[in-house]
Design a protein around this motif. Sequence first.
Motif, PDB file in Angstrom:
ATOM      1  N   GLU A  67       0.839  -1.319  -0.007  1.00 52.89           N
ATOM      2  CA  GLU A  67      -0.152  -0.166   0.003  1.00 52.89           C
ATOM      3  C   GLU A  67       0.997   1.330   0.025  1.00 52.89           C
ATOM      4  O   GLU A  67       0.625   2.336  -0.443  1.00 52.89           O
ATOM      5  CB  GLU A  67      -0.898   0.009   1.142  1.00 52.89           C
ATOM      6  CG  GLU A  67      -1.899   1.323   1.300  1.00 52.89           C
ATOM      7  CD  GLU A  67      -2.773   1.352   0.064  1.00 52.89           C
ATOM      8  OE1 GLU A  67      -3.150   2.515  -0.030  1.00 52.89           O
ATOM      9  OE2 GLU A  67      -3.068   0.381  -0.636  1.00 52.89           O
ATOM     10  N   THR A  68       2.044   1.267   0.734  1.00 49.62           N
ATOM     11  CA  THR A  68       2.922   2.380   0.717  1.00 49.62           C
ATOM     12  C   THR A  68       3.397   2.442  -0.862  1.00 49.62           C
ATOM     13  O   THR A  68       3.419   3.917  -1.166  1.00 49.62           O
ATOM     14  CB  THR A  68       4.075   2.241   1.538  1.00 49.62           C
ATOM     15  OG1 THR A  68       3.666   1.887   3.075  1.00 49.62           O
ATOM     16  CG2 THR A  68       5.109   3.288   1.474  1.00 49.62           C
ATOM     17  N   ALA A  98       1.982  -4.818  -9.019  1.00 47.24           N
ATOM     18  CA  ALA A  98       0.500  -3.894  -9.470  1.00 47.24           C
ATOM     19  C   ALA A  98       0.404  -2.834  -8.725  1.00 47.24           C
ATOM     20  O   ALA A  98      -0.109  -1.699  -9.145  1.00 47.24           O
ATOM     21  CB  ALA A  98      -0.676  -5.079  -8.916  1.00 47.24           C
ATOM     22  N   SER A  99       0.949  -2.650  -7.406  1.00 42.45           N
ATOM     23  CA  SER A  99       1.328  -1.574  -6.785  1.00 42.45           C
ATOM     24  C   SER A  99       2.126  -0.426  -7.504  1.00 42.45           C
ATOM     25  O   SER A  99       2.078   0.807  -7.226  1.00 42.45           O
ATOM     26  CB  SER A  99       1.623  -1.774  -5.242  1.00 42.45           C
ATOM     27  OG  SER A  99       3.129  -2.063  -5.371  1.00 42.45           O
ATOM     28  N   GLY A 100       2.926  -0.930  -8.509  1.00 45.26           N
ATOM     29  CA  GLY A 100       3.794   0.096  -9.143  1.00 45.26           C
ATOM     30  C   GLY A 100       5.417  -0.122  -8.643  1.00 45.26           C
ATOM     31  O   GLY A 100       5.917   0.588  -9.204  1.00 45.26           O
ATOM     32  N   ALA A 101       5.669  -1.201  -8.274  1.00 42.90           N
ATOM     33  CA  ALA A 101       6.998  -1.407  -7.851  1.00 42.90           C
ATOM     34  C   ALA A 101       7.909  -1.606  -9.079  1.00 42.90           C
ATOM     35  O   ALA A 101       7.414  -2.222 -10.161  1.00 42.90           O
ATOM     36  CB  ALA A 101       7.147  -2.467  -6.857  1.00 42.90           C
ATOM     37  N   ASP A 102       9.085  -1.167  -9.168  1.00 42.85           N
ATOM     38  CA  ASP A 102       9.902  -1.158 -10.185  1.00 42.85           C
ATOM     39  C   ASP A 102      10.914  -2.314 -10.105  1.00 42.85           C
ATOM     40  O   ASP A 102      11.564  -2.896 -11.155  1.00 42.85           O
ATOM     41  CB  ASP A 102      10.626   0.093 -10.541  1.00 42.85           C
ATOM     42  CG  ASP A 102       9.876   1.366 -10.790  1.00 42.85           C
ATOM     43  OD1 ASP A 102       9.163   1.133 -11.697  1.00 42.85           O
ATOM     44  OD2 ASP A 102       9.665   2.093  -9.771  1.00 42.85           O
ATOM     45  N   ALA A 103      11.040  -2.956  -8.790  1.00 45.53           N
ATOM     46  CA  ALA A 103      12.156  -3.790  -8.584  1.00 45.53           C
ATOM     47  C   ALA A 103      11.530  -4.635  -7.382  1.00 45.53           C
ATOM     48  O   ALA A 103      11.026  -4.112  -6.573  1.00 45.53           O
ATOM     49  CB  ALA A 103      13.544  -3.302  -8.171  1.00 45.53           C
ATOM     50  N   TYR A 104      11.941  -5.799  -7.455  1.00 44.00           N
ATOM     51  CA  TYR A 104      11.574  -6.785  -6.450  1.00 44.00           C
ATOM     52  C   TYR A 104      12.784  -7.433  -5.939  1.00 44.00           C
ATOM     53  O   TYR A 104      13.362  -8.485  -6.476  1.00 44.00           O
ATOM     54  CB  TYR A 104      10.471  -7.698  -6.771  1.00 44.00           C
ATOM     55  CG  TYR A 104       9.779  -8.434  -5.591  1.00 44.00           C
ATOM     56  CD1 TYR A 104       8.433  -8.002  -5.198  1.00 44.00           C
ATOM     57  CD2 TYR A 104      10.082  -9.792  -5.423  1.00 44.00           C
ATOM     58  CE1 TYR A 104       7.924  -8.881  -4.281  1.00 44.00           C
ATOM     59  CE2 TYR A 104       9.656 -10.613  -4.405  1.00 44.00           C
ATOM     60  CZ  TYR A 104       8.354 -10.314  -3.656  1.00 44.00           C
ATOM     61  OH  TYR A 104       7.826 -10.805  -2.765  1.00 44.00           O
ATOM     62  N   CYS A 105      13.231  -7.325  -4.688  1.00 42.28           N
ATOM     63  CA  CYS A 105      14.441  -7.960  -4.095  1.00 42.28           C
ATOM     64  C   CYS A 105      14.126  -8.821  -2.982  1.00 42.28           C
ATOM     65  O   CYS A 105      13.391  -8.366  -2.071  1.00 42.28           O
ATOM     66  CB  CYS A 105      15.557  -7.066  -3.878  1.00 42.28           C
ATOM     67  SG  CYS A 105      16.004  -6.216  -5.373  1.00 42.28           S
TER      68      CYS A 105
END
Length: 209
Positions: A67-68, A98-105
Amino acid sequence: MTDQTRILLVEDHVFTRDGLRTTLNLQPDLHVTLEARSGEEALELLAHHTVDVAVVDIGLPGIDGIETAAQIKRQWPETRIVMLTAHNLREEVFASLASGADAYCLKSDKPALLLLGIRSAAAGSAYLDPQVAHHVLGGVRAPEAGSPLTPRELDVLRLIADGQGNKEIAAALDVSVGTVKLHVQEILVKLQASDRTQAAVKALRQGLL
């Protein structure tokens, strides 16, 4: 100093935050300029300061990292977001994207992969940890035949039809409230419904439930 990537670090665990700050500030091209212990604190800081990248822990107290991230993207779309998590969970991966994150680590990975994720996001590219990439590849071909909704979206919709609220759905499916909200948004878009009740009615009429 002007060519350094300015970073907001959003992490509630002090030892993890200290370690991340040290790792990032050792890099000549990266600098942690702001730190927050919660999503609410991060949003307050961004209202008065500008950063290039927000590194957000997914498991925050209060409003969670998903949500942040969604709120940051809505209010400051130019800010790139790197989602940081201790879990390799399919639902979290899709909710983060879906929240708009550009990277997932992943926190468990080598620091070099986090640095790669941050630099990729700062450069305008997307980055997925190699361990979670298979979730996305599998998701591309995962939707049920004959239904516009994914299996998890159908799970959410069934609970909506039962009159459950977001908190109850989150508890039943063992996901965050932020994840449920994003699923609901996707359901409304896919079914072209204006609200939850209309979505449930349309699904019943189409034989999806």
